[in-house]
Design a protein around this motif. Structure first.
Motif, PDB file in Angstrom:
ATOM      1  N   ARG A   1       0.837  -1.205   0.000  1.00 14.17           N
ATOM      2  CA  ARG A   1       0.000   0.000   0.000  1.00 14.17           C
ATOM      3  C   ARG A   1       0.870   1.252   0.000  1.00 14.17           C
ATOM      4  N   LEU A   2       1.965   1.209   0.750  1.00 17.62           N
ATOM      5  CA  LEU A   2       2.893   2.339   0.789  1.00 17.62           C
ATOM      6  C   LEU A   2       3.503   2.571  -0.596  1.00 17.62           C
ATOM      7  N   LEU A   3       3.899   1.481  -1.237  1.00 15.76           N
ATOM      8  CA  LEU A   3       4.509   1.602  -2.563  1.00 15.76           C
ATOM      9  C   LEU A   3       3.522   2.170  -3.585  1.00 15.76           C
ATOM     10  N   GLN A   4       2.239   1.845  -3.412  1.00 13.81           N
ATOM     11  CA  GLN A   4       1.244   2.344  -4.353  1.00 13.81           C
ATOM     12  C   GLN A   4       0.891   3.816  -4.114  1.00 13.81           C
ATOM     13  N   LYS A   5       1.170   4.306  -2.939  1.00 15.65           N
ATOM     14  CA  LYS A   5       0.887   5.719  -2.632  1.00 15.65           C
ATOM     15  C   LYS A   5       2.041   6.637  -3.029  1.00 15.65           C
ATOM     16  N   TYR A   6       3.244   6.071  -3.130  1.00 14.06           N
ATOM     17  CA  TYR A   6       4.413   6.880  -3.457  1.00 14.06           C
ATOM     18  C   TYR A   6       4.369   7.275  -4.940  1.00 14.06           C
ATOM     19  N   PRO A   7       4.729   8.530  -5.301  1.00 17.64           N
ATOM     20  CA  PRO A   7       4.575   9.001  -6.692  1.00 17.64           C
ATOM     21  C   PRO A   7       5.592   8.462  -7.691  1.00 17.64           C
ATOM     22  N   TRP A   8       6.677   7.882  -7.261  1.00 18.12           N
ATOM     23  CA  TRP A   8       7.689   7.277  -8.122  1.00 18.12           C
ATOM     24  C   TRP A   8       8.152   8.188  -9.264  1.00 18.12           C
ATOM     25  N   PRO A   9       8.794   9.301  -8.920  1.00 21.41           N
ATOM     26  CA  PRO A   9       9.314  10.186  -9.979  1.00 21.41           C
ATOM     27  C   PRO A   9      10.353   9.504 -10.860  1.00 21.41           C
TER      28      PRO A   9
ATOM     29  N   ASP B   1      10.737  -0.952   6.100  1.00 28.30           N
ATOM     30  CA  ASP B   1      11.887  -1.246   5.249  1.00 28.30           C
ATOM     31  C   ASP B   1      12.020  -0.266   4.092  1.00 28.30           C
ATOM     32  N   PHE B   2      10.961   0.517   3.893  1.00 24.07           N
ATOM     33  CA  PHE B   2      11.003   1.538   2.833  1.00 24.07           C
ATOM     34  C   PHE B   2      10.993   2.940   3.442  1.00 24.07           C
ATOM     35  N   PHE B   3      11.601   3.070   4.610  1.00 24.68           N
ATOM     36  CA  PHE B   3      11.630   4.356   5.317  1.00 24.68           C
ATOM     37  C   PHE B   3      12.253   5.451   4.455  1.00 24.68           C
ATOM     38  N   PHE B   4      13.202   5.068   3.601  1.00 23.03           N
ATOM     39  CA  PHE B   4      13.924   6.058   2.792  1.00 23.03           C
ATOM     40  C   PHE B   4      13.012   6.761   1.799  1.00 23.03           C
ATOM     41  N   LEU B   5      11.858   6.134   1.457  1.00 23.94           N
ATOM     42  CA  LEU B   5      10.912   6.805   0.568  1.00 23.94           C
ATOM     43  C   LEU B   5      10.238   7.959   1.298  1.00 23.94           C
ATOM     44  N   ASN B   6       9.916   7.753   2.574  1.00 23.75           N
ATOM     45  CA  ASN B   6       9.299   8.819   3.371  1.00 23.75           C
ATOM     46  C   ASN B   6      10.256   9.980   3.599  1.00 23.75           C
ATOM     47  N   ASN B   7      11.555   9.660   3.609  1.00 23.33           N
ATOM     48  CA  ASN B   7      12.548  10.710   3.831  1.00 23.33           C
ATOM     49  C   ASN B   7      12.826  11.533   2.586  1.00 23.33           C
ATOM     50  N   LYS B   8      12.310  11.088   1.442  1.00 25.18           N
ATOM     51  CA  LYS B   8      12.553  11.821   0.196  1.00 25.18           C
ATOM     52  C   LYS B   8      11.497  12.890   0.003  1.00 25.18           C
ATOM     53  N   GLY B   9      11.456  13.818   0.961  1.00 29.63           N
ATOM     54  CA  GLY B   9      10.527  14.931   0.834  1.00 29.63           C
ATOM     55  C   GLY B   9      10.959  15.846  -0.276  1.00 29.63           C
ATOM     56  N   PRO B  10      10.028  16.655  -0.810  1.00 25.22           N
ATOM     57  CA  PRO B  10      10.373  17.543  -1.914  1.00 25.22           C
ATOM     58  C   PRO B  10      11.450  18.537  -1.524  1.00 25.22           C
ATOM     59  N   VAL B  11      12.369  18.775  -2.423  1.00 21.15           N
ATOM     60  CA  VAL B  11      13.455  19.713  -2.188  1.00 21.15           C
ATOM     61  C   VAL B  11      12.998  21.099  -2.606  1.00 21.15           C
ATOM     62  N   LYS B  12      13.158  22.071  -1.749  1.00 24.41           N
ATOM     63  CA  LYS B  12      12.774  23.439  -2.060  1.00 24.41           C
ATOM     64  C   LYS B  12      14.023  24.220  -2.425  1.00 24.41           C
ATOM     65  N   ASP B  13      13.949  24.943  -3.596  1.00 22.59           N
ATOM     66  CA  ASP B  13      15.088  25.795  -3.902  1.00 22.59           C
ATOM     67  C   ASP B  13      14.837  27.173  -3.332  1.00 22.59           C
ATOM     68  N   ASN B  14      15.717  28.108  -3.590  1.00 27.11           N
ATOM     69  CA  ASN B  14      15.656  29.418  -2.960  1.00 27.11           C
ATOM     70  C   ASN B  14      14.555  30.301  -3.532  1.00 27.11           C
ATOM     71  N   HIS B  15      13.987  29.887  -4.696  1.00 28.08           N
ATOM     72  CA  HIS B  15      13.049  30.791  -5.359  1.00 28.08           C
ATOM     73  C   HIS B  15      11.650  30.203  -5.478  1.00 28.08           C
ATOM     74  N   ASP B  16      11.569  28.927  -5.695  1.00 27.30           N
ATOM     75  CA  ASP B  16      10.250  28.340  -5.970  1.00 27.30           C
ATOM     76  C   ASP B  16       9.978  27.180  -5.041  1.00 27.30           C
ATOM     77  N   ASN B  17       8.730  27.107  -4.598  1.00 30.40           N
ATOM     78  CA  ASN B  17       8.295  25.945  -3.849  1.00 30.40           C
ATOM     79  C   ASN B  17       7.577  25.033  -4.825  1.00 30.40           C
ATOM     80  N   MET B  18       8.238  23.902  -5.199  1.00 30.15           N
ATOM     81  CA  MET B  18       7.673  23.006  -6.208  1.00 30.15           C
ATOM     82  C   MET B  18       7.020  21.790  -5.567  1.00 30.15           C
TER      83      MET B  18
END
Length: 462
Positions: free
Chosen positions: A362-370, A396-413
């Motif tokens: 279920r966790l794998l199906q919720k992750y967006p997989w960029p 065992d897939f904790f590292f997926l939760n840690n991959k939060g979106p990266v914000k740059d200095n100008h835009d929140n993507m």
């Protein structure tokens, strides 16, 4: 049935001998070239290849010893080790003949020759040359096959409607020779689709040659795709066939074609229009017959509109387009893919009977997989390596939760669904996770270092 002899080169300083040989052989050979001056041999070898070379052993500077002929024999064999050379002389003896054969001559005839014997000798020599060519081609095909075997996975996994639509297109076009353009994000399996098209085509028993266009520099482009002659540039130690030659009668897959510069697009278009290649260092046009499949993760139609990709080249490569869905658009296939990779890596790391818990799926199906299927594959492998249990859990897939979106200095993507934004975020995450190590980040993303550097430049990632 004997294969037709295409081209013979005759070198002798006696014009009467050259004329007589040409008149005799032109009935048996498609093209007979004659030359009086042996000093032109290097030039002639650079211009073309020959089924058989007839070489006089005695020229005006040395009319009896045969040493001059042996010297030029050595020069020919140094430039083309597979050259088939028949030596001719009016002063033949056993010692000279043996010496010539030891230095690489195929045969030895005396003049005045017997016409029937000379023709038979040339046909035998041409068959030997054909054998050399076949062995060389088989060796190159074997190398390509060995590289293909190392592909990440060998079959297309999935039952979603989006994927079934792709299968329908494959069934319709695979048996044709239509040029195919595969469009899709990184990691969606474009090469797998190309291989499926090849396997279902009439060319399935011939070579499938894959080329990562994004990894080719401008200086390597022509050498890799079109081949080169020995001495064409500093590292050209031997003659080498290009990828189009190797793929003759088979399929060539040009991945990341959207990354080609304008100059390389023009060169590729010219080759596709003429259906011939010319090796670097040669003027001889070599015809090829190959099925063309291309792929890109770029919005290639937008590139054409902006003038970044030639419209005439796009017309040439996309008789049929196949659009591959992103993994987030086929979430029902994630359990099938996850279990497929689980089986592979559990065996690899000797962790038998491993399973994936329902909560983990279920966790794998919720992750967006960029990073799409390639990212899922790496996630399963990593989880298996690190897990201490017989069943993979959500933790065992904790590292997926840690991959939060990266914000740059100008835009929140964070909430952006723009594909460029998603790709930029993924690259930034990979680089951050690996502490700026580009090699490891590229491996994590399933890219070459060259491809990753181009994307870093494209998105101005510091």
């Amino acid at each position: 049935m004997e294969k037709e002899i295409q081209k013979i080169l005759i070198i002798d300083d006696d014009e009467d001998v050259l004329f007589a040989a040409k008149m005799l052989l032109k009935k048996h050979v498609k093209e007979v070239l004659i030359e009086k001056d042996p000093r032109k041999i290097p030039f002639l070898l650079n211009q073309s290849s020959y089924d058989v070379i007839l070489l006089d052993m005695n020229f005006s500077q040395d009319t009896t010893s045969g040493k001059e002929g042996i010297y030029w024999l050595e020069q020919i064999k140094e430039r083309d080790p597979s050259a088939v050379v028949i030596l001719i002389t009016a002063y033949g003896d056993v010692e000279t003949a043996v010496s010539a054969l030891k230095k690489g001559a195929t045969d030895f005839v005396l003049k005045p020759w017997q016409n029937e014997k000379l023709i038979a000798t040339i046909h035998a020599a041409a068959q030997l040359k054909n054998s050399y060519n076949q062995v060389n081609r088989l060796q190159q095909e074997k190398q390509q096959l060995e590289e293909s075997i190392d592909a990440p996975f060998k079959s297309i996994i999935g039952e979603s409607k989006a994927l079934r639509n792709v299968f329908t297109i494959i069934d319709k076009v695979a048996a044709t020779d239509a040029n195919i353009l595969i469009l899709g994000e990184n990691g969606t399996g474009k090469e797998l689709i190309a291989r499926a098209l090849h396997k279902k085509s009439r060319r399935k028993d011939k070579s499938f040659v894959s080329v990562d266009m994004g990894a080719l520099t401008d200086s390597l482009f022509e050498s890799e795709l079109f081949g080169h002659k020995k001495g064409a540039f500093t590292d050209a130690k031997i003659d080498r066939a290009g990828r189009f030659e190797i793929a003759d009668q088979g399929t060539i897959f040009l991945d990341e074609i959207g990354n080609l510069s304008a100059a390389l697009q023009a060169k590729l278009l010219n080759v596709l229009q003429s259906r011939t290649v010319t090796r670097l260092g040669s003027n001889e046009a070599i015809p090829f017959d190959t099925r063309l499949i291309c792929a890109t993760n770029e919005d290639i139609h937008s590139m054409v509109a902006k003038g970044n990709f030639r419209q005439d080249l796009l017309y040439r490569i996309n008789t049929v387009e196949i659009h591959l869905p992103a993994l987030r658009d086929r979430i029902e296939d994630i359990p099938l893919l996850a279990n497929h990779f689980l089986e592979i890596y559990a065996a690899k790391y000797k962790k038998d009977n491993m399973k994936i818990d329902t909560s983990a799926l279920r966790l794998l199906q919720k992750y967006p997989w960029p990073g799409n299927i390639r990212e899922l594959q790496h996630a399963i492998e990593r989880a298996i390596i690190m897990s201490d249990h017989s069943s993979l859990q959500s933790d065992d897939f904790f590292f997926l939760n840690n991959k939060g979106p990266v914000k740059d200095n100008h835009d929140n993507m964070e909430d952006s669904f723009n594909l460029d934004d998603v790709e930029k975020q993924t690259i930034q995450k990979a680089i951050q996770i690996h502490g700026g190590n580009i090699s490891k980040a590229a491996e994590e993303l399933g890219l070459t270092r060259a491809s990753l550097y181009r994307r870093i430049s494209k998105y101005d990632i510091s």
